[in-house]
Design an enzyme around this catalytic site. Structure first.
Site, PDB file in Angstrom:
ATOM      1  N   ASP A 194     -13.136   5.485   2.370  1.00  0.00           N
ATOM      2  CA  ASP A 194     -11.718   5.651   2.783  1.00  0.00           C
ATOM      3  C   ASP A 194     -11.462   6.969   3.150  1.00  0.00           C
ATOM      4  OD1 ASP A 194      -8.829   5.695   2.965  1.00  0.00           O
ATOM      5  OD2 ASP A 194      -8.736   4.748   1.081  1.00  0.00           O
ATOM      6  N   GLU A 224      -7.343   0.488  -4.643  1.00  0.00           N
ATOM      7  CA  GLU A 224      -7.431   0.391  -2.982  1.00  0.00           C
ATOM      8  C   GLU A 224      -8.735  -0.426  -2.520  1.00  0.00           C
ATOM      9  OE1 GLU A 224      -5.970   4.226  -1.875  1.00  0.00           O
ATOM     10  OE2 GLU A 224      -3.916   4.010  -2.876  1.00  0.00           O
ATOM     11  N   ASP A 233       0.740  -1.246   0.183  1.00  0.00           N
ATOM     12  CA  ASP A 233       0.049  -0.074  -0.235  1.00  0.00           C
ATOM     13  C   ASP A 233       0.833   1.289   0.117  1.00  0.00           C
ATOM     14  OD1 ASP A 233      -1.891   2.195   0.485  1.00  0.00           O
ATOM     15  OD2 ASP A 233      -2.332   1.304   2.522  1.00  0.00           O
ATOM     16  N   LYS A 280       2.544  11.469  -3.172  1.00  0.00           N
ATOM     17  CA  LYS A 280       1.526  10.736  -4.101  1.00  0.00           C
ATOM     18  C   LYS A 280       0.678  11.681  -4.860  1.00  0.00           C
ATOM     19  CE  LYS A 280      -1.761   7.018  -3.332  1.00  0.00           C
ATOM     20  NZ  LYS A 280      -2.140   5.992  -2.316  1.00  0.00           N
TER      21      LYS A 280
HETATM   22  P1  ADP Z   1      -3.529   7.704   4.048  1.00  0.00           P
HETATM   23  O1  ADP Z   1      -4.385   6.988   3.459  1.00  0.00           O
HETATM   24  O2  ADP Z   1      -3.813   9.254   3.476  1.00  0.00           O
HETATM   25  O3  ADP Z   1      -2.071   7.633   3.920  1.00  0.00           O
HETATM   26  P2  ADP Z   1      -4.007   7.001   6.728  1.00  0.00           P
HETATM   27  O4  ADP Z   1      -5.025   5.965   6.273  1.00  0.00           O
HETATM   28  O5  ADP Z   1      -2.629   6.531   7.343  1.00  0.00           O
HETATM   29  O6  ADP Z   1      -3.874   7.870   5.527  1.00  0.00           O
HETATM   30  O7  ADP Z   1      -4.934   7.987   7.985  1.00  0.00           O
HETATM   31  C1  ADP Z   1      -3.979   8.873   8.547  1.00  0.00           C
HETATM   32  C2  ADP Z   1      -4.976   9.875   9.367  1.00  0.00           C
HETATM   33  O8  ADP Z   1      -5.861   9.053  10.215  1.00  0.00           O
HETATM   34  C3  ADP Z   1      -4.585  10.925  10.106  1.00  0.00           C
HETATM   35  O9  ADP Z   1      -5.157  12.159   9.881  1.00  0.00           O
HETATM   36  C4  ADP Z   1      -4.351  10.620  11.500  1.00  0.00           C
HETATM   37  O10 ADP Z   1      -4.756  11.709  12.502  1.00  0.00           O
HETATM   38  C5  ADP Z   1      -5.886   9.684  11.581  1.00  0.00           C
HETATM   39  N1  ADP Z   1      -5.674   8.715  12.643  1.00  0.00           N
HETATM   40  C6  ADP Z   1      -5.149   7.812  12.900  1.00  0.00           C
HETATM   41  N2  ADP Z   1      -5.461   7.292  13.929  1.00  0.00           N
HETATM   42  C7  ADP Z   1      -6.551   7.719  14.506  1.00  0.00           C
HETATM   43  C8  ADP Z   1      -7.616   7.534  15.218  1.00  0.00           C
HETATM   44  N3  ADP Z   1      -7.299   6.617  16.480  1.00  0.00           N
HETATM   45  N4  ADP Z   1      -8.759   8.494  15.497  1.00  0.00           N
HETATM   46  C9  ADP Z   1      -8.810   9.417  14.853  1.00  0.00           C
HETATM   47  N5  ADP Z   1      -8.093   9.518  13.579  1.00  0.00           N
HETATM   48  C10 ADP Z   1      -6.824   8.775  13.498  1.00  0.00           C
HETATM   49 MG    MG Z   2      -4.796   5.162   2.392  1.00  0.00          MG
END
Ligand code: ADP
Ligand code: MG
Length: 619
Positions: free
Chosen positions: A201, A178, A18, A80
């Site tokens: 997502d 995805e 991913d 990205k």
């Molecule tokens: P991407 O797909 O864009 O790489 P992610 O799926 O890694 O993103 O998500 C990152 C986001 O998730 C950040 O904004 C982070 O603050 C939020 N996040 C991570 N854990 C939590 C949680 N337990 N509660 C709320 N938001 C969360």
């Molecule tokens: Mg993602």
């Protein structure tokens, strides 16, 4: 090498990757099912962050993110967003502190001193690091990968992703959407299950929603993206900024005018708001602490505050969901399963609102940060031809139940029930005034908790105090058509409820299920043996005692040879009883034989003893 794969030597595994805007991950799927591979520090998520202008080994991942504040103009986030796009598309967009410049054919690049870096080159740094992690964990070279991309990526963006792989020494054998990967991680699309899936997502900087349909005919088992919608400028970061904005007046009241503005203050407040947001998923109230240039700011923040800040953003995600359904020409009821992906879906308000919008509980059993990588690994195993044996979930392969007082397992759904399946059982408390009840969900055929596999634990909290036995706790098990188990516990008098989801047979192959069944069969025999030994010991001891008593009373009337034979038989029984008391694994059969022999031998003794007691009684 406890975590080496059992792939035959010389056969390289294909990994799933991913390649995310905020985080990237690598996973593999083998006989034990899909799993994320972790770095030496045990971290599965690699921040998609790199510092430019570094000689030698690149500074990337956690190191680059943690030191970003010291190098704002050299730290690249979210590359990205640039993949396969033209620099002209970014003129109006801020891109952190780094400068976007037009590279060959006008393509968007990042300025690195005198040089320009393509987004492919930068992505290749993350991919190479992930490859190294995989090689270290698997103990084998890794040269091929399945890589995921957003459903809305066009051909240029997909090609850029392939090129990034090549630069990292990886052949990208398949590019997968995805949302499709997320569906595969849940085992959807293996026939008989849901036909239409919505994937919601909500990540760090982007939101997207897709409606997928399982294709029939020659594309059987493949998901097609029917529609996709979203907002590439809407993510968890916006929730952090919105929460921080509501606190500016408090900061200035506490630390003085102007203390809440400025780039450094805003950045520190955003990070503090993010920590508070995450902690508020588990707690009703937390203390937000921010180290600002003007001093330390502290304030208690309640869940309602973060939800108020997030509500307009969540509403925008639902508008996109409505657009997506409209494009798919579908109503929310037509969706068979809703899957949550991305860290921001951990927020309770998101789960609630998505459930309300689609009119059904979304799937939450798998970690939303990892579900895409896990699905990429499943796809990789399918490409490699490794996992044709993945279990089809038309029946429940192993019994499902909950722990009861004393460490036993109450089975609610038994093995081989066809799915969908539902069962409800009533429980109560065992202690007066008990406020919390822990529900432990187990899978397996054995009777005791320690012999079954633990699937989940959750709590029914804050029950009103009641005497033991009065609360009416209803536990419902529901396995839907895709094999996803939802367990709901409700205390009927107070209406308090809690819920958990699991994928019960995740990664279990037919062979593994067979092994568990076999074991329970073997243990059933073992349990019977122990039971028989315990009964025998009690009865044989009593026999030895009665025989000894009778012998004492009638010794005068018996011949010496018979007495010696009897005493030897009694002694044999006693010594076997003593031996089996020290070691419960002994074979019960010698004791059974000794008891039989004593029994046969003592017939004459008992006749004599009965005659004697009649005579004495009659005297
Ligand atoms: P991407 O797909 O864009 O790489 P992610 O799926 O890694 O993103 O998500 C990152 C986001 O998730 C950040 O904004 C982070 O603050 C939020 N996040 C991570 N854990 C939590 C949680 N337990 N509660 C709320 N938001 C969360
Ligand atoms: Mg993602």
């Amino acid at each position: 090498m406890s975590d080496a794969t059992s792939s035959p030597p010389g056969r390289e595994p294909i990994v799933g990757i991913d390649l995310g805007t905020t985080h990237s991950l690598v996973a593999v799927c083998d006989e034990a099912g899909p799993r994320v591979l972790e770095d030496d520090a045990g971290r599965g998520l690699l921040p998609s962050v790199v510092r430019l202008g570094v000689e030698g080994d690149p500074v990337l991942g956690h190191d680059a993110r943690e030191t970003a504040g010291d190098h704002p103009d050299r730290t690249v986030f979210s590359v990205k967003r640039l993949m396969g796009r033209n620099a002209s598309e970014f003129e109006a967009e801020a891109f952190g502190g780094v400068e976007i410049a037009a590279g060959p054919r006008g393509l968007a690049c990042v300025r690195d001193g005198e040089a320009l870096r393509t987004p492919q080159e930068i992505s290749a740094l993350y991919l190479r690091r992930l490859r190294e992690i995989a090689e270290a964990r698997l103990g084998t070279p890794v040269g091929r990968a399945v890589v995921t991309v957003p459903a809305y990526f066009d051909d240029a963006q997909r090609q850029a992703t392939r090129d990034a792989g090549r630069l990292a020494g990886l052949e990208v054998v398949r590019i997968v959407n995805e949302p499709t990967a997320a569906a595969l991680a849940y085992g959807l699309g293996r026939g008989g299950g849901a036909e239409t899936v919505a994937v919601y997502d909500f990540g760090g900087g982007t939101f997207d929603v897709s409606v997928l349909r399982l294709a029939g005919g020659e594309h059987e088992g493949v998901f097609e993206v029917v529609a996709t919608a979203g907002d590439t400028r809407l993510g968890g970061d916006d929730v952090d900024r919105a929460l921080a904005a509501t606190l500016v007046a408090d900061v200035e009241a506490s630390l003085g005018p102007g203390s809440g503005s400025g780039a450094a203050s805003a950045q520190a407040m955003r990070l503090a708001a993010e920590r508070a947001k995450i902690a508020l998923g588990e707690n009703e109230e937390v203390e937000l602490v921010a180290e600002l240039p003007a001093g330390t700011f502290r304030r208690r923040v309640g869940r309602a505050e973060v939800e108020a800040a997030a509500a307009p953003l969540v509403a925008r995600t639902l508008q996109a969901c409505a657009r997506c359904l409209r494009d798919a020409e579908m109503s929310a009821e037509a969706v068979d399963a809703v899957i949550l992906v991305g860290g921001s879906t951990r927020m309770p308000i998101v789960r609630r609102e998505v459930e309300r919008f689609f009119g059904r509980a979304p799937y939450t059993a798998l970690d939303p940060d990892r579900v895409v990588a896990l699905g990429a690994a499943v796809q990789a195993a399918i490409v490699a031809g490794d996992r044709r044996d993945l279990l089809l979930l038309d029946v429940i392969p192993l019994s499902l139940g909950v722990e009861t007082v004393g460490g036993g397992v109450a089975k609610l759904l038994v093995r081989n029930s066809s799915i969908p399946a539902r069962a409800v059982e009533r429980f109560s408390t065992s202690v007066d005034g008990q406020r919390h009840v822990s529900i432990h969900v187990l899978q397996g055929e054995r009777e005791m908790v320690e012999d079954c596999r633990s699937l989940a634990r959750f709590e029914l909290r804050d029950l009103p105090p009641m005497p033991a036995g009065i609360p009416k706790i209803e536990v419902e098990f529901l396995v839907d058509a895709n094999g996803v188990l939802g367990v709901t516990a409700i205390e009927a008098r107070s209406g308090i409820r809690a819920r958990v989801q699991v994928v019960p047979s995740h990664g279990l192959t037919a062979e593994e299920v067979e092994a568990i069944e076999r074991e329970s069969f073997v243990h059933a025999k073992e349990d019977m043996r122990r039971h028989r030994l315990a009964d025998l010991r009690v009865n044989a001891s009593l026999d030895a005692k009665w025989t000894t008593d009778a012998l004492e009373r009638t010794r005068r009337e018996l011949d010496d040879a018979y007495i010696r034979e009897l005493e030897a038989a009694i002694e044999r029984v006693r010594s076997l009883v003593a031996e089996s008391g020290r070691d419960t694994s002994v074979d019960p059969e010698p004791l059974a034989a000794a008891r039989d022999r004593l029994d046969r031998l003592s017939t004459r003794l008992h006749e004599v003893a009965i005659a004697a007691s009649l005579r004495d009684g009659g005297a």
